[in-house]
Design a protein around this motif. Structure first.
Motif, PDB file in Angstrom:
ATOM      1  N   UNK A 273       0.786  -1.232   0.000  1.00 21.69           N
ATOM      2  CA  UNK A 273       0.000   0.000   0.000  1.00 21.69           C
ATOM      3  C   UNK A 273       0.820   1.285   0.000  1.00 21.69           C
ATOM      4  N   UNK A 274       1.992   1.242   0.617  1.00 22.97           N
ATOM      5  CA  UNK A 274       2.829   2.453   0.693  1.00 22.97           C
ATOM      6  C   UNK A 274       4.266   2.036   1.002  1.00 22.97           C
ATOM      7  N   UNK A 275       5.188   2.973   0.832  1.00 23.22           N
ATOM      8  CA  UNK A 275       6.566   2.696   1.213  1.00 23.22           C
ATOM      9  C   UNK A 275       6.627   2.239   2.666  1.00 23.22           C
ATOM     10  N   UNK A 276       7.515   1.305   2.953  1.00 17.83           N
ATOM     11  CA  UNK A 276       7.694   0.894   4.339  1.00 17.83           C
ATOM     12  C   UNK A 276       9.158   0.535   4.558  1.00 17.83           C
ATOM     13  N   UNK A 277       9.615   0.773   5.786  1.00 23.19           N
ATOM     14  CA  UNK A 277      11.025   0.601   6.109  1.00 23.19           C
ATOM     15  C   UNK A 277      11.197  -0.157   7.419  1.00 23.19           C
TER      16      UNK A 277
ATOM     17  N   UNK B 299       8.013  -2.140  -8.973  1.00 22.44           N
ATOM     18  CA  UNK B 299       8.829  -3.105  -8.239  1.00 22.44           C
ATOM     19  C   UNK B 299      10.144  -2.425  -7.868  1.00 22.44           C
ATOM     20  N   UNK B 300      10.285  -2.083  -6.596  1.00 19.51           N
ATOM     21  CA  UNK B 300      11.452  -1.303  -6.185  1.00 19.51           C
ATOM     22  C   UNK B 300      11.739  -1.508  -4.705  1.00 19.51           C
ATOM     23  N   UNK B 301      13.027  -1.449  -4.378  1.00 17.91           N
ATOM     24  CA  UNK B 301      13.470  -1.518  -2.993  1.00 17.91           C
ATOM     25  C   UNK B 301      14.733  -0.672  -2.864  1.00 17.91           C
TER      26      UNK B 301
ATOM     27  N   UNK C  37      10.552   9.786   9.605  1.00 14.34           N
ATOM     28  CA  UNK C  37       9.693  10.959   9.572  1.00 14.34           C
ATOM     29  C   UNK C  37       8.556  10.780  10.574  1.00 14.34           C
ATOM     30  N   UNK C  38       7.996  11.876  11.030  1.00 12.29           N
ATOM     31  CA  UNK C  38       6.856  11.820  11.931  1.00 12.29           C
ATOM     32  C   UNK C  38       5.544  11.726  11.167  1.00 12.29           C
ATOM     33  N   UNK C  39       5.522  12.313   9.979  1.00  8.72           N
ATOM     34  CA  UNK C  39       4.279  12.324   9.206  1.00  8.72           C
ATOM     35  C   UNK C  39       4.597  12.186   7.716  1.00  8.72           C
ATOM     36  N   UNK C  40       4.358  11.024   7.104  1.00  8.91           N
ATOM     37  CA  UNK C  40       3.842   9.805   7.743  1.00  8.91           C
ATOM     38  C   UNK C  40       4.940   9.051   8.488  1.00  8.91           C
TER      39      UNK C  40
ATOM     40  N   UNK D  55      14.049  -0.876   2.522  1.00  7.78           N
ATOM     41  CA  UNK D  55      12.782  -0.383   1.992  1.00  7.78           C
ATOM     42  C   UNK D  55      12.076  -1.422   1.132  1.00  7.78           C
ATOM     43  N   UNK D  56      10.742  -1.427   1.229  1.00  7.33           N
ATOM     44  CA  UNK D  56       9.908  -2.013   0.195  1.00  7.33           C
ATOM     45  C   UNK D  56       9.028  -0.874  -0.313  1.00  7.33           C
TER      46      UNK D  56
END
Length: 211
Positions: A62-66, A91-93, A102-105, A191-192
């Motif tokens: 759904x969104x970038x995540x680390x 398709x990226x990492x 970051x605080x937001x998001x 990252x995904x």
């Protein structure tokens, strides 16, 4: 005969140097737990067979995540193995470094990224800050270095304001940061990227801190 002896000695020396270099490095991942790391380990990140894995091939991320370290690092050599699979959507990492949350998001990070994905293979990106590629290899040449849907050796060298990236032993980036306001220490993260059905796997993560 002398040439054969010379080759044997050189091979022994290279193996010794590689072993000595690894001895100086510290594993950042124990292969079993998320000790020393933090992130969404309930939904996005998991450990399987000694690997950190993030994302999904069944559902669109759904969104970038680390997943990132709890400790900050400044000067270092980071070595790891990375595999990216997927064929639907973006398709990226990549590997964040000298970065921060970051605080937001709250799921985002800002800082340097050793990028890994189509059109960004082994390039240096500035994530959620300048939002641009800072340096990249030749587009056609880098494709001959990448092992698609397989394990790749990624190396990041960050010393002072100089950053070098290597993929499978080939230097892809040699960058000197001109902006003295850019922080030169921070967290390391995996990252995904959001927007695709993608899965990243990372293992054998070793870091050698430098003065």
């Amino acid at each position: 005969m002398k040439s054969l002896i010379g080759i044997a000695l050189l091979s022994t020396f290279c193996l010794h140097m590689a072993f000595a270099q690894k001895q100086k490095s510290t594993p950042l991942f124990d292969g079993k737990t998320f000790q020393g790391w933090e992130g969404d380990t309930q939904h996005t990140w998991r450990i399987e067979n000694g690997m950190i894995m993030g994302g999904s091939l069944e559902n669109t991320v759904p969104h970038n995540d680390f997943l990132c370290t709890q400790k900050t690092y400044a000067n270092f050599i980071l070595r790891l193995k990375i595999k990216l699979t997927g064929d639907q959507g973006f398709i990226n990492s990549g590997i964040q470094f000298r970065s921060k949350r970051l605080q937001n998001p709250a799921y985002e990070m800002t800082g340097y990224q050793a990028d890994f994905g189509k059109d960004y293979w082994a390039s240096l990106y500035d994530e959620s800050r300048r939002n641009k590629t800072l340096a990249k290899p030749d587009d056609r040449e880098v494709l001959t270095w990448i092992k698609f849907n397989d394990w790749n050796d990624y190396e990041i060298r960050a010393v002072g304001r100089r950053i070098q990236l290597f993929i499978n032993g080939k230097m892809s980036v040699d960058y000197e940061e001109p902006d003295t306001s850019i922080p030169q220490s921070g967290l390391i993260g995996i990252q995904i990227h959001g927007g695709g059905k993608a899965l990243v796997a990372v293992k054998d993560i070793y870091l050698q801190e430098l003065p």
